[in-house]
Design an enzyme around this catalytic site. Structure first.
Site, short mmCIF file in Angstrom:
data_model
loop_
_atom_site.label_atom_id
_atom_site.label_comp_id
_atom_site.label_asym_id
_atom_site.label_seq_id
_atom_site.Cartn_x
_atom_site.Cartn_y
_atom_site.Cartn_z
N ASN A 169 -2.62 0.48 10.81
CA ASN A 169 -3.79 1.20 9.56
C ASN A 169 -4.00 0.06 8.83
O ASN A 169 -3.59 -0.45 8.00
CB ASN A 169 -2.81 1.91 9.03
CG ASN A 169 -3.62 2.60 7.87
OD1 ASN A 169 -4.71 2.81 7.70
ND2 ASN A 169 -2.88 3.03 6.77
N PRO A 170 -5.42 -0.62 9.27
CA PRO A 170 -5.67 -1.76 8.77
C PRO A 170 -6.57 -1.76 7.40
O PRO A 170 -6.87 -0.54 7.11
CB PRO A 170 -6.88 -2.36 9.79
CG PRO A 170 -7.35 -1.12 10.25
CD PRO A 170 -6.47 -0.17 10.41
N PHE B 112 0.74 -1.31 0.00
CA PHE B 112 0.00 -0.17 -0.06
C PHE B 112 0.98 1.30 -0.02
O PHE B 112 1.90 1.25 0.61
CB PHE B 112 -0.79 -0.03 1.45
CG PHE B 112 -1.84 0.87 1.46
CD1 PHE B 112 -3.14 0.99 0.86
CD2 PHE B 112 -1.65 2.04 2.44
CE1 PHE B 112 -4.16 1.91 1.14
CE2 PHE B 112 -2.67 2.99 2.55
CZ PHE B 112 -3.76 2.79 1.90
C1 LIG Z 1 -3.98 -0.15 4.59
S1 LIG Z 1 -2.47 -1.19 4.28
C2 LIG Z 1 -1.34 -0.30 5.61
C3 LIG Z 1 -0.23 -0.57 5.21
C4 LIG Z 1 0.76 0.16 6.19
N1 LIG Z 1 0.74 0.00 7.57
C5 LIG Z 1 0.48 2.08 5.93
O1 LIG Z 1 0.13 2.50 6.95
O2 LIG Z 1 0.63 2.32 4.71
C6 LIG Z 1 -3.00 -2.73 5.43
C7 LIG Z 1 -2.14 -3.56 5.34
O3 LIG Z 1 -2.59 -4.82 6.03
C8 LIG Z 1 -2.05 -6.08 5.72
N2 LIG Z 1 -3.25 -7.17 6.04
C9 LIG Z 1 -4.24 -7.28 5.47
N3 LIG Z 1 -5.10 -8.16 6.12
C10 LIG Z 1 -4.10 -8.75 7.09
C11 LIG Z 1 -4.03 -9.81 7.92
N4 LIG Z 1 -5.17 -10.59 8.22
N5 LIG Z 1 -3.03 -9.99 8.78
C12 LIG Z 1 -1.85 -9.19 8.76
N6 LIG Z 1 -1.83 -8.20 7.65
C13 LIG Z 1 -2.68 -8.09 6.99
C14 LIG Z 1 -1.98 -5.75 4.13
O4 LIG Z 1 -1.14 -6.68 3.69
C15 LIG Z 1 -1.56 -4.25 4.16
O5 LIG Z 1 0.06 -4.40 4.12
#
Ligand SMILES: C[S@@+](CC[C@H](N)C(=O)[O-])C[C@H]1O[C@@H](n2cnc3c(N)ncnc32)[C@H](O)[C@@H]1O
Length: 278
Positions: A184-185, A91
């Site tokens: 930041n999910p 992202f």
């Molecule tokens: C909105 S992005 C945020 C990335 C980063 N923290 C930022 O703020 O730019 C959400 C992240 O959550 C990860 N993600 C999604 N589902 C997940 C899960 N079940 N367990 C761990 N990570 C997850 C995605 O791969 C992605 O990298």
């Protein structure tokens, strides 16, 4: 073709295609193609754009015209004053997320044990580690191996000590004494996919974007797991999606206190904070 003409032509092409900030975009892409700062153009408008740089510039323009975000074309994005390298596995860090970091920095004790769930490029975890210094113990998870590889390389390049774990949310984390759980999910409702700009819809990883029909699935799981991970009095700090504050608030039971919602510059609720009762 000289630099001035290349910029004018690139900027016109982008403008005709409805790309926002066409001049700035042309400058960023040309700077990438030439491997020189944008300021260099202004001193050298008559310099020839040589073969290799010209080909790179044209390719970058074509990619942008097809909707690829600039950040993926040039492979980087600035976050909290540092340069993060990116691939399309992660992202693109957004400026709004700097509010989440700000809030975490205010709450983190020194030293602090911190977990960043869904770390993407590593922007939050690396920034916290560097801002808090060696006394902070920062762990970061992501479900994507490819994202973690990018995060690891950013941590190494920027000199941050972060321990990375690939797992579903915090499932592989045994720590029960965290000071801070930050995330930041993914929070976009699946039904909103068609309404997203194509830059996001067609280019950012789906796993980073969507979280069920209301966009709340990941918040729900994180809030369920948080009491297992935090020490009494520990903090949970989440970035909020559009119009999600009430729904997230309603997920908390009586174990949570000190609720705080911080709005961004646009006045939108952006950061959600709650404290596990001591
Ligand atoms: C909105 S992005 C945020 C990335 C980063 N923290 C930022 O703020 O730019 C959400 C992240 O959550 C990860 N993600 C999604 N589902 C997940 C899960 N079940 N367990 C761990 N990570 C997850 C995605 O791969 C992605 O990298």
């Amino acid at each position: 073709m000289d630099i001035r003409t290349a910029l004018q032509q690139g900027s016109r092409l982008l403008e005709e295609a409805g790309i926002s900030e066409p001049r700035l975009t042309a400058e960023v892409l040309l700077s990438h193609a030439l491997k020189k700062d944008r300021s260099w153009f202004y001193g050298h408008p008559e310099e020839d754009l040589d073969g290799v740089a010209g080909v790179r510039y044209n390719r970058a323009l074509q990619e942008r015209l097809r909707g690829k975000p600039c950040q993926y074309i040039i492979g980087r994005q600035e976050f909290y004053g540092r340069d993060f390298l990116l691939t399309q596995d992660v992202f693109i860090p957004r400026p709004e997320t700097e509010y989440v970091v700000e809030q975490a920095l205010k709450l983190a004790p020194r030293p602090a044990a911190i977990l960043d769930v869904g770390c993407g490029s590593g922007n939050i975890a690396v920034t916290l580690s560097l801002e808090l210094g060696a006394s902070a113990r920062v762990v970061a998870t992501d479900i994507s191996y490819a994202a973690l590889a990018v995060a690891r390389s950013n941590a190494k390049r920027l000199g941050a000590q972060v321990h990375f774990v690939v797992c579903d949310l915090a499932s592989a984390i045994a720590d029960h004494s965290l000071d801070l759980l930050i995330s930041n999910p993914p929070y976009i409702p699946t039904g909103e996919e068609r309404g997203l700009p194509r830059e996001i819809r067609e280019h950012e990883p789906r796993i980073a974007l969507f979280a069920g029909p209301q966009g709340l699935d990941v918040y729900r799981k994180l809030i369920d797991e948080a009491p297992r991970l935090l020490r009494p009095g520990g903090w949970m700090v989440f970035e909020l999606g559009y119009r999600q504050v009430d729904a997230v608030n309603a997920m908390l039971d009586g174990r949570w206190s000190d609720l705080l919602v911080v709005s961004d510059l646009a006045g939108l609720p952006r950061v959600f904070v709650a404290r596990l009762s001591a």
